[in-house]
Design a protein around this motif. Structure first.
Motif, short mmCIF file in Angstrom:
data_model
loop_
_atom_site.label_atom_id
_atom_site.label_comp_id
_atom_site.label_asym_id
_atom_site.label_seq_id
_atom_site.Cartn_x
_atom_site.Cartn_y
_atom_site.Cartn_z
N LEU A 275 0.83 -1.19 0.00
CA LEU A 275 0.00 0.00 0.00
C LEU A 275 0.87 1.25 0.00
O LEU A 275 2.04 1.22 0.38
CB LEU A 275 -0.92 0.00 1.22
CG LEU A 275 -1.82 -1.24 1.38
CD1 LEU A 275 -2.70 -1.10 2.61
CD2 LEU A 275 -2.67 -1.44 0.14
N GLN A 278 -0.12 7.49 0.63
CA GLN A 278 -1.32 8.26 0.32
C GLN A 278 -2.58 7.47 0.70
O GLN A 278 -3.52 8.03 1.28
CB GLN A 278 -1.34 8.61 -1.16
CG GLN A 278 -2.54 9.46 -1.58
CD GLN A 278 -2.51 9.77 -3.07
OE1 GLN A 278 -1.59 9.41 -3.78
NE2 GLN A 278 -3.52 10.47 -3.52
N GLU A 279 -2.61 6.18 0.39
CA GLU A 279 -3.77 5.36 0.74
C GLU A 279 -3.95 5.26 2.25
O GLU A 279 -5.07 5.35 2.77
CB GLU A 279 -3.61 3.95 0.14
CG GLU A 279 -3.71 3.92 -1.37
CD GLU A 279 -3.31 2.58 -1.96
OE1 GLU A 279 -3.93 2.16 -2.95
OE2 GLU A 279 -2.36 1.95 -1.43
N LYS A 282 -5.29 8.54 3.78
CA LYS A 282 -6.74 8.67 3.58
C LYS A 282 -7.51 7.86 4.60
O LYS A 282 -8.52 8.30 5.14
CB LYS A 282 -7.11 8.22 2.16
CG LYS A 282 -6.73 9.19 1.06
CD LYS A 282 -7.23 8.68 -0.28
CE LYS A 282 -6.90 9.66 -1.40
NZ LYS A 282 -7.38 9.16 -2.71
N HIS A 300 -8.62 -2.86 2.73
CA HIS A 300 -8.18 -2.29 1.45
C HIS A 300 -7.25 -3.27 0.74
O HIS A 300 -7.36 -3.47 -0.48
CB HIS A 300 -7.46 -0.97 1.71
CG HIS A 300 -7.11 -0.20 0.47
ND1 HIS A 300 -8.06 0.32 -0.37
CD2 HIS A 300 -5.91 0.11 -0.09
CE1 HIS A 300 -7.47 0.92 -1.39
NE2 HIS A 300 -6.16 0.80 -1.23
N GLN A 304 -7.90 -5.40 -2.95
CA GLN A 304 -6.92 -5.35 -4.04
C GLN A 304 -6.53 -6.73 -4.54
O GLN A 304 -6.09 -6.88 -5.69
CB GLN A 304 -5.66 -4.61 -3.59
CG GLN A 304 -5.82 -3.11 -3.48
CD GLN A 304 -4.50 -2.43 -3.18
OE1 GLN A 304 -3.58 -3.03 -2.63
NE2 GLN A 304 -4.38 -1.15 -3.54
#
Length: 334
Positions: A275, A278-279, A282, A300, A304
């Motif tokens: 990951l 930035q992810e 957030k 998350h 993916q």
């Protein structure tokens, strides 16, 4: 730029809103034996934009190269070719054909953009096995070997006492072939791989990777019906939908793992789950509770994987020394 080698995956960084003071770029370097002092002077952040490429100094930490964020585009950590470096690695095995048995085996630095490329586009069924326990020298060559993979085929030719041909590989049965003979550990993407062809595989056989000094750096045992040539009762189904229904981690299981993760969960997410910062930022902005932040990170990652997010797959990603033992034990069912 030819004086440097990649030691981390390339990242495209875009700032959507707010201000970002620092960028943490992940690397696969093993810092245990060399120390931060030696490698700290050799590692640079490679920056690419429409104007060209440049090298920026950065502060090297255990998991990342840290630098002040001035521009946002393509970044990657690189190390001087004059300094030997070790990388944490993983081995990916895919069953390309069950009969005769054909395996595609990848040796990759971790983390690496090549891992995601293989998982998303490579055909065949993944065979999940542990990664090497120790870091390996980047840029070195390695061989994949197996001298006990297949049943010997009776031959009416020369007796065993005769002298073998000098061109024949010693201790390798004629129905086993591994190509190429060696690979170099690198960040190449798409990556190269070993192809293992076994005409008559035994019920159990070993694969091992050796370095240039003939030292075994990784060894696993493959079992028929469990790892390869699975029956209909034990084989994974071929559709992503059916794999999700039967093997993906549930929300309850993800929450159990999230509760066991330590305060360095963001480093784990970047280094081992692929990951981006930035992810994770957030996720952190959207959730106030730390446990829910960890859960969202794991969820998350699960989404993916597209149907390949079972306990075994997550354990394979997190089976590292700096991941809490409680997490690994939970995924092992202990």
């Amino acid at each position: 730029m030819l004086q440097y080698r990649a030691v981390g995956p390339p990242l495209e960084i875009k700032l959507l809103s707010g201000e970002l003071e620092e960028v943490h770029l992940p690397h696969s370097l093993c810092l245990g034996g060399s120390g931060l002092g030696v490698l700290g002077d050799a590692v640079r952040a490679l920056h690419g934009d429409d104007c060209g490429v440049s090298l920026e100094t950065c502060e090297l930490t255990r998991f990342h190269g840290k630098l002040l964020a001035q521009q946002f585009s393509i970044w990657q950590l690189v190390a001087s070719l004059g300094v030997p470096v070790k990388s944490h690695c993983e081995v990916l095995i895919y069953e390309h054909c069950p009969r005769p048995l054909v395996l595609h085996t990848f040796l990759l630095p971790s983390p690496s953009s090549a891992r995601k490329s293989v998982q998303e586009s490579w055909g065949g069924r993944a065979i999940v096995k542990p990664s090497p326990n120790h870091s390996l020298w980047t840029g070195s060559t390695f061989q994949l070997c197996s001298s006990t993979a297949c049943n010997s085929t009776p031959s009416s030719s020369a007796p065993s006492s005769s002298t073998p041909s000098s061109s024949a590989a010693p201790n390798i049965p004629p129905s086993l072939k591994i190509t190429p003979t060696e690979l170099t550990l690198s960040y190449r993407n798409p990556p190269t791989f070993f192809e293992v062809f076994v005409r008559n595989p035994l019920e159990e056989f070993k694969l091992e990777i050796k370095d240039a000094d003939d030292h075994t750096v990784w060894e696993v045992e493959l079992r028929q019906g469990v790892d390869y040539n699975k029956t209909k009762d034990t084989a994974d189904t071929h559709t992503p939908e059916s794999r999700t229904a039967t093997s993906d981690l549930t929300d309850q299981q993800l929450m159990m793992v999230a509760k066991l993760m330590g305060k360095e969960w963001k480093q784990v997410g970047i280094s081992y789950l692929g990951l981006s910062m930035q992810e994770l930022d957030k996720i952190q902005e959207a959730e106030q509770d730390v446990t829910l932040q960890r859960f969202r990170m794991l969820d998350h990652w699960k989404r993916q994987q597209k149907g390949k997010a079972g306990p075994t797959e997550l354990h394979r990603c997190l089976n590292e020394e700096d991941v809490p033992n409680a997490v690994r034990d939970c995924l092992e069912g202990k």
